[in-house]
Design a protein around this motif. Structure first.
Motif, PDB file in Angstrom:
ATOM      1  N   THR A  79      -1.274  14.400  -4.611  1.00 40.16           N
ATOM      2  CA  THR A  79      -2.469  13.594  -4.338  1.00 40.16           C
ATOM      3  C   THR A  79      -2.198  12.137  -4.699  1.00 40.16           C
ATOM      4  O   THR A  79      -1.320  11.843  -5.505  1.00 40.16           O
ATOM      5  CB  THR A  79      -3.687  14.102  -5.152  1.00 40.16           C
ATOM      6  N   CYS A  80      -2.953  11.259  -4.083  1.00 30.24           N
ATOM      7  CA  CYS A  80      -2.828   9.830  -4.440  1.00 30.24           C
ATOM      8  C   CYS A  80      -4.139   9.123  -4.117  1.00 30.24           C
ATOM      9  O   CYS A  80      -4.969   9.646  -3.361  1.00 30.24           O
ATOM     10  CB  CYS A  80      -1.673   9.176  -3.683  1.00 30.24           C
ATOM     11  N   ASP A  81      -4.297   7.948  -4.688  1.00 25.96           N
ATOM     12  CA  ASP A  81      -5.441   7.120  -4.300  1.00 25.96           C
ATOM     13  C   ASP A  81      -5.261   6.758  -2.821  1.00 25.96           C
ATOM     14  O   ASP A  81      -4.145   6.438  -2.388  1.00 25.96           O
ATOM     15  CB  ASP A  81      -5.465   5.826  -5.114  1.00 25.96           C
ATOM     16  N   ALA A  82      -6.350   6.759  -2.074  1.00 22.88           N
ATOM     17  CA  ALA A  82      -6.254   6.454  -0.644  1.00 22.88           C
ATOM     18  C   ALA A  82      -5.688   5.052  -0.418  1.00 22.88           C
ATOM     19  O   ALA A  82      -5.036   4.793   0.601  1.00 22.88           O
ATOM     20  CB  ALA A  82      -7.628   6.607   0.004  1.00 22.88           C
ATOM     21  N   ASP A  83      -5.919   4.152  -1.372  1.00 24.98           N
ATOM     22  CA  ASP A  83      -5.429   2.777  -1.164  1.00 24.98           C
ATOM     23  C   ASP A  83      -4.039   2.536  -1.768  1.00 24.98           C
ATOM     24  O   ASP A  83      -3.566   1.410  -1.787  1.00 24.98           O
ATOM     25  CB  ASP A  83      -6.443   1.751  -1.697  1.00 24.98           C
ATOM     26  N   ASN A  84      -3.384   3.576  -2.233  1.00 23.43           N
ATOM     27  CA  ASN A  84      -2.030   3.431  -2.771  1.00 23.43           C
ATOM     28  C   ASN A  84      -1.026   3.635  -1.625  1.00 23.43           C
ATOM     29  O   ASN A  84      -0.489   4.722  -1.400  1.00 23.43           O
ATOM     30  CB  ASN A  84      -1.801   4.452  -3.896  1.00 23.43           C
ATOM     31  N   VAL A  85      -0.799   2.531  -0.904  1.00 22.54           N
ATOM     32  CA  VAL A  85      -0.012   2.610   0.340  1.00 22.54           C
ATOM     33  C   VAL A  85       1.407   3.101   0.060  1.00 22.54           C
ATOM     34  O   VAL A  85       1.955   3.929   0.797  1.00 22.54           O
ATOM     35  CB  VAL A  85       0.044   1.221   1.030  1.00 22.54           C
ATOM     36  N   GLY A  86       2.008   2.598  -1.044  1.00 17.16           N
ATOM     37  CA  GLY A  86       3.371   3.008  -1.381  1.00 17.16           C
ATOM     38  C   GLY A  86       3.448   4.520  -1.588  1.00 17.16           C
ATOM     39  O   GLY A  86       4.337   5.194  -1.051  1.00 17.16           O
ATOM     40  N   SER A  87       2.500   5.054  -2.343  1.00 15.02           N
ATOM     41  CA  SER A  87       2.519   6.483  -2.628  1.00 15.02           C
ATOM     42  C   SER A  87       2.264   7.303  -1.355  1.00 15.02           C
ATOM     43  O   SER A  87       2.893   8.348  -1.132  1.00 15.02           O
ATOM     44  CB  SER A  87       1.472   6.802  -3.695  1.00 15.02           C
ATOM     45  N   ARG A  88       1.362   6.835  -0.522  1.00 15.83           N
ATOM     46  CA  ARG A  88       1.124   7.539   0.748  1.00 15.83           C
ATOM     47  C   ARG A  88       2.397   7.619   1.561  1.00 15.83           C
ATOM     48  O   ARG A  88       2.737   8.662   2.123  1.00 15.83           O
ATOM     49  CB  ARG A  88       0.054   6.794   1.554  1.00 15.83           C
ATOM     50  N   ARG A  89       3.119   6.499   1.622  1.00 14.04           N
ATOM     51  CA  ARG A  89       4.376   6.481   2.408  1.00 14.04           C
ATOM     52  C   ARG A  89       5.406   7.428   1.826  1.00 14.04           C
ATOM     53  O   ARG A  89       6.142   8.089   2.545  1.00 14.04           O
ATOM     54  CB  ARG A  89       4.939   5.066   2.428  1.00 14.04           C
TER      55      ARG A  89
END
Ligand SMILES: CC(C)(COP(=O)(O)OP(=O)(O)OC[C@H]1O[C@@H](n2cnc3c(N)ncnc32)[C@H](O)[C@@H]1OP(=O)(O)O)[C@@H](O)C(=O)NCCC(=O)NCCS
Length: 174
Positions: free
Chosen positions: A135-145
């Motif tokens: 899971t990640c914060d929706a605004d954590n672009v680096g983690s989403r990638r």
């Protein structure tokens, strides 16, 4: 060679430098390098014990599952850490999932986050986990990638009652 290892004394100098670096950068989002440097310097063994406190064989506090910390290193150079929870409870199923990771500020945006999760997934497979929740914060672009580069399938974006911003849950089949 960059690899995931058990935390050990030989990484002390580099780990302390990473903590100082993270604290100087105060880089926000997800940072957990919040240890007190003087205490670490005086007693690194305590940290090594602390990071092993939820491993199998240890008695768990109420509401905790077994887990391990692994450090991403290049030789004796500390690059970051992963936390791997062996199972989910209700809270982790909602937010937190099986795997967390953090790369020291000076080692970011060089593929280390993506590699850390890849190696953590290999470790999870070894442990017999078949499907991993990240899971990640929706605004954590680096983690989403990082998650998407490791074939994370989006379950959805959620607003939790106990957390002030939207989160994303991804599943990775092993
Ligand atoms: C999130 C984090 C782990 C990413 O680590 P990293 O080593 O920079 O990741 P990578 O170099 O593998 O980058 C993966 C991708 O994300 C991009 N990226 C990384 N950080 C970014 C940022 N802040 N903003 C936008 N894109 C970013 C990279 O450019 C790369 O893009 P690509 O897919 O086009 O190649 C790191 O920023 C970190 O430790 N943050 C603090 C802790 C944290 O948020 N942990 C995750 C909690 S869920």
């Amino acid at each position: 060679m960059v690899e995931l290892v058990s935390p050990a004394e030989r990484y002390k100098i580099s780990f302390l430098a990473a903590v100082r670096e993270a604290q100087a950068a105060a880089s926000g989002l997800g940072d957990t390098l919040t240890w007190n440097v003087d205490e670490l310097e005086a007693d690194f063994g305590k940290l090594l014990n602390d990071v092993r406190r939820y491993e199998p064989g240890k008695e768990l506090p109420e509401g905790f599952v077994h887990s391990e910390y692994r450090w991403l290193v290049d030789g004796s150079h500390y690059l970051g850490r992963v936390s791997l929870r062996y199972s989910l409870n209700e809270r982790l199923r909602e937010f937190g999932g099986h795997i967390g990771y953090e790369i020291r500020p000076s080692a970011r945006r060089q593929g280390n986050g993506t590699l850390a999760l890849k190696l953590a997934l290999e470790r999870a497979r070894e442990l017999g986990i078949e499907r991993v929740l990240v899971t990640c914060d929706a605004d954590n672009v680096g983690s989403r990638r990082v998650i998407e580069a490791n074939n994370g399938e989006l379950e959805g974006e959620f607003q939790l009652e106990c957390y002030d911003r939207p989160i994303r849950r991804y599943w990775i089949a092993l």
